[in-house]
Write an enzyme that holds these catalytic residues in place. Sequence first.
Site, PDB file in Angstrom:
ATOM      1  N   GLY A   9     -20.712  -9.778 -45.335  1.00  0.00           N
ATOM      2  CA  GLY A   9     -21.731  -8.755 -45.551  1.00  0.00           C
ATOM      3  C   GLY A   9     -21.723  -8.286 -46.987  1.00  0.00           C
ATOM      4  NE  ARG A  88     -14.685   6.343 -46.677  1.00  0.00           N
ATOM      5  CZ  ARG A  88     -14.859   7.406 -47.429  1.00  0.00           C
ATOM      6  NH1 ARG A  88     -14.597   8.621 -46.957  1.00  0.00           N
ATOM      7  NH2 ARG A  88     -15.310   7.296 -48.673  1.00  0.00           N
ATOM      8  CG  ASN A  95     -15.490  -0.973 -37.966  1.00  0.00           C
ATOM      9  OD1 ASN A  95     -16.359  -1.670 -37.410  1.00  0.00           O
ATOM     10  ND2 ASN A  95     -15.736  -0.279 -39.067  1.00  0.00           N
ATOM     11  CG  HIS A 175     -10.921   5.407 -48.380  1.00  0.00           C
ATOM     12  ND1 HIS A 175     -11.367   5.686 -49.655  1.00  0.00           N
ATOM     13  CD2 HIS A 175     -11.907   4.678 -47.792  1.00  0.00           C
ATOM     14  CE1 HIS A 175     -12.562   5.171 -49.824  1.00  0.00           C
ATOM     15  NE2 HIS A 175     -12.916   4.550 -48.714  1.00  0.00           N
TER      16      HIS A 175
HETATM   17  N1  LIG Z   1     -12.009   0.437 -48.061  1.00  0.00           N
HETATM   18  C1  LIG Z   1     -13.096   0.791 -48.776  1.00  0.00           C
HETATM   19  O1  LIG Z   1     -13.001   1.457 -49.830  1.00  0.00           O
HETATM   20  C2  LIG Z   1     -14.466   0.333 -48.311  1.00  0.00           C
HETATM   21  C3  LIG Z   1     -15.541   0.274 -49.222  1.00  0.00           C
HETATM   22  C4  LIG Z   1     -16.790  -0.171 -48.750  1.00  0.00           C
HETATM   23  C5  LIG Z   1     -16.951  -0.546 -47.418  1.00  0.00           C
HETATM   24  N2  LIG Z   1     -15.887  -0.451 -46.567  1.00  0.00           N
HETATM   25  C6  LIG Z   1     -15.994  -0.880 -45.173  1.00  0.00           C
HETATM   26  O2  LIG Z   1     -16.054  -2.306 -45.156  1.00  0.00           O
HETATM   27  C7  LIG Z   1     -16.737  -2.733 -43.973  1.00  0.00           C
HETATM   28  C8  LIG Z   1     -17.839  -3.693 -44.341  1.00  0.00           C
HETATM   29  O3  LIG Z   1     -18.819  -3.022 -45.085  1.00  0.00           O
HETATM   30  P1  LIG Z   1     -20.154  -3.845 -45.508  1.00  0.00           P
HETATM   31  O4  LIG Z   1     -20.972  -2.924 -46.317  1.00  0.00           O
HETATM   32  O5  LIG Z   1     -19.763  -5.160 -46.049  1.00  0.00           O
HETATM   33  O6  LIG Z   1     -20.853  -4.049 -44.070  1.00  0.00           O
HETATM   34  P2  LIG Z   1     -21.886  -5.202 -43.666  1.00  0.00           P
HETATM   35  O7  LIG Z   1     -22.472  -4.773 -42.368  1.00  0.00           O
HETATM   36  O8  LIG Z   1     -22.762  -5.526 -44.821  1.00  0.00           O
HETATM   37  O9  LIG Z   1     -20.928  -6.475 -43.445  1.00  0.00           O
HETATM   38  C9  LIG Z   1     -20.018  -6.535 -42.391  1.00  0.00           C
HETATM   39  C10 LIG Z   1     -20.012  -7.981 -41.934  1.00  0.00           C
HETATM   40  O10 LIG Z   1     -18.964  -8.132 -40.970  1.00  0.00           O
HETATM   41  C11 LIG Z   1     -19.420  -9.095 -40.051  1.00  0.00           C
HETATM   42  N3  LIG Z   1     -18.622  -9.054 -38.833  1.00  0.00           N
HETATM   43  C12 LIG Z   1     -18.657  -8.127 -37.841  1.00  0.00           C
HETATM   44  N4  LIG Z   1     -17.765  -8.438 -36.891  1.00  0.00           N
HETATM   45  C13 LIG Z   1     -17.141  -9.578 -37.289  1.00  0.00           C
HETATM   46  C14 LIG Z   1     -16.125 -10.391 -36.751  1.00  0.00           C
HETATM   47  N5  LIG Z   1     -15.554 -10.111 -35.567  1.00  0.00           N
HETATM   48  N6  LIG Z   1     -15.732 -11.493 -37.445  1.00  0.00           N
HETATM   49  C15 LIG Z   1     -16.290 -11.782 -38.639  1.00  0.00           C
HETATM   50  N7  LIG Z   1     -17.269 -11.050 -39.213  1.00  0.00           N
HETATM   51  C16 LIG Z   1     -17.685  -9.966 -38.529  1.00  0.00           C
HETATM   52  C17 LIG Z   1     -20.871  -8.755 -39.828  1.00  0.00           C
HETATM   53  O11 LIG Z   1     -21.581  -9.849 -39.270  1.00  0.00           O
HETATM   54  C18 LIG Z   1     -21.321  -8.412 -41.241  1.00  0.00           C
HETATM   55  O12 LIG Z   1     -21.874  -9.525 -41.900  1.00  0.00           O
HETATM   56  C19 LIG Z   1     -17.237  -1.445 -43.302  1.00  0.00           C
HETATM   57  O13 LIG Z   1     -16.331  -1.040 -42.311  1.00  0.00           O
HETATM   58  C20 LIG Z   1     -17.227  -0.439 -44.446  1.00  0.00           C
HETATM   59  O14 LIG Z   1     -17.099   0.891 -43.998  1.00  0.00           O
HETATM   60  C21 LIG Z   1     -14.659  -0.023 -46.983  1.00  0.00           C
HETATM   61  O1  LIG Z   2     -17.940   5.507 -47.752  1.00  0.00           O
HETATM   62  C1  LIG Z   2     -17.964   4.522 -47.006  1.00  0.00           C
HETATM   63  O2  LIG Z   2     -18.318   4.559 -45.820  1.00  0.00           O
HETATM   64  C2  LIG Z   2     -17.541   3.185 -47.555  1.00  0.00           C
HETATM   65  C3  LIG Z   2     -16.283   3.269 -48.376  1.00  0.00           C
HETATM   66  O3  LIG Z   2     -15.223   3.861 -47.678  1.00  0.00           O
HETATM   67  C4  LIG Z   2     -16.535   3.954 -49.714  1.00  0.00           C
HETATM   68  O4  LIG Z   2     -15.736   4.862 -50.065  1.00  0.00           O
HETATM   69  O5  LIG Z   2     -17.484   3.528 -50.397  1.00  0.00           O
END
Ligand SMILES: NC(=O)c1ccc[n+]([C@@H]2O[C@H](COP(=O)([O-])OP(=O)(O)OC[C@H]3O[C@@H](n4cnc5c(N)ncnc54)[C@H](O)[C@@H]3O)[C@@H](O)[C@H]2O)c1
Ligand SMILES: O=C(O)C[C@H](O)C(=O)O
Length: 312
Positions: A9, A88, A95, A175
């Site tokens: 994604g 979150r 998740n 976070h």
């Molecule tokens: N840690 C951080 O600082 C941080 C920053 C940004 C986003 N995130 C998190 O990262 C995650 C992804 O965000 P995103 O914007 O890429 O979302 P997104 O929806 O664009 O992408 C997520 C992808 O995961 C895929 N997916 C779902 N279940 C799956 C599985 N079982 N196996 C393989 N793929 C699977 C989906 O098909 C999708 O393409 C979210 O939980 C978001 O909150 C965390």
């Molecule tokens: O804020 C979110 O949901 C995604 C990620 O944890 C961020 O800090 O950008």
Amino acid sequence: MKVTVVGAGNVGATCADVLATREIANEVVLLDIKEGVAEGKALDIWQKAPIIGYDTRTVGVTNDYARTADSDVVVITSGLPRKPGMSRDDLISVNSGIVKSVTEQVVKYSPNAIIIIVSNPLDVMTYQAHLTSKLPREKVFGMAGILDTARYRAFLAEALNVSPKDIQAVLMGGHGDTMVPLPRYTTVGGIPVTELIGKAELDAIVDRTKNGGGELVKLMGTSAWYAPGAAAAQMVEAIVRDQRRVFPVCLELQGEYGINGVYLGAPVILGKNGVERVIELQLNDEEKVMLETSRGHVKEVMDALDKMGQPA
Ligand SMILES: NC(=O)c1ccc[n+]([C@@H]2O[C@H](COP(=O)([O-])OP(=O)(O)OC[C@H]3O[C@@H](n4cnc5c(N)ncnc54)[C@H](O)[C@@H]3O)[C@@H](O)[C@H]2O)c1
Ligand SMILES: O=C(O)C[C@H](O)C(=O)O
């Protein structure tokens, strides 16, 4: 070096693109559960190679973990992002199941891989992955602190009208709203930031950092991906190139800071073995109180996960 990114994604595809563009790995495997998504984005990244000039091969697969076998590092971004109005923590039930099932497959095909968790709620998803993988904490940890400090540094660079490259900062804790930015450990070209900016303005920047993710979710209707994807790629680079970088990383604290068994961001040395060492700062009383608040919040959400009965 072979790196797998699970979840093609916004964040995962960005991470794969940075890994390829900067030739951080020889091979990047992008995996998603949605048919064609990873294949298409990987092909698009590969077609960019002649334009930008890099040799990293990027391939995409749909749920084919055999193709990810023997990866050196695996980045797990699979999972739902939040929508405006959500926290979150609201993502935990969906998740945690995704992170658990993905981690099972990852360790089955790449038992020696170092695993970087990105999926939210980050601290507790790192807990989930650590439980499921049964790997030592040095091999399973989360990306959030690099992103949060990057936001803090970007806001400071803007306020001081200086290069973000010259701002160094440390941030600890969970976070989310209880994260612990540490102005005492923030410098601008080696100069303490408190000598360059007033308290009110600095406090406002700290507050904006704490809400950095939410600000973008409100603007875009989904969460950020450029900076998060690059942050995860930077952690991969530190590992595959054995750079021994000092970064804030989410991991299980095992007595450091007087905390045991809770997953929080802390400064570590990151190298070929994953977390080479956890660095213990000499926090002052105010900072210790903030870290304890963060610990309490993350522990509450960890307990919620345990109550859901997700077997490790
Ligand atoms: N840690 C951080 O600082 C941080 C920053 C940004 C986003 N995130 C998190 O990262 C995650 C992804 O965000 P995103 O914007 O890429 O979302 P997104 O929806 O664009 O992408 C997520 C992808 O995961 C895929 N997916 C779902 N279940 C799956 C599985 N079982 N196996 C393989 N793929 C699977 C989906 O098909 C999708 O393409 C979210 O939980 C978001 O909150 C965390
Ligand atoms: O804020 C979110 O949901 C995604 C990620 O944890 C961020 O800090 O950008």
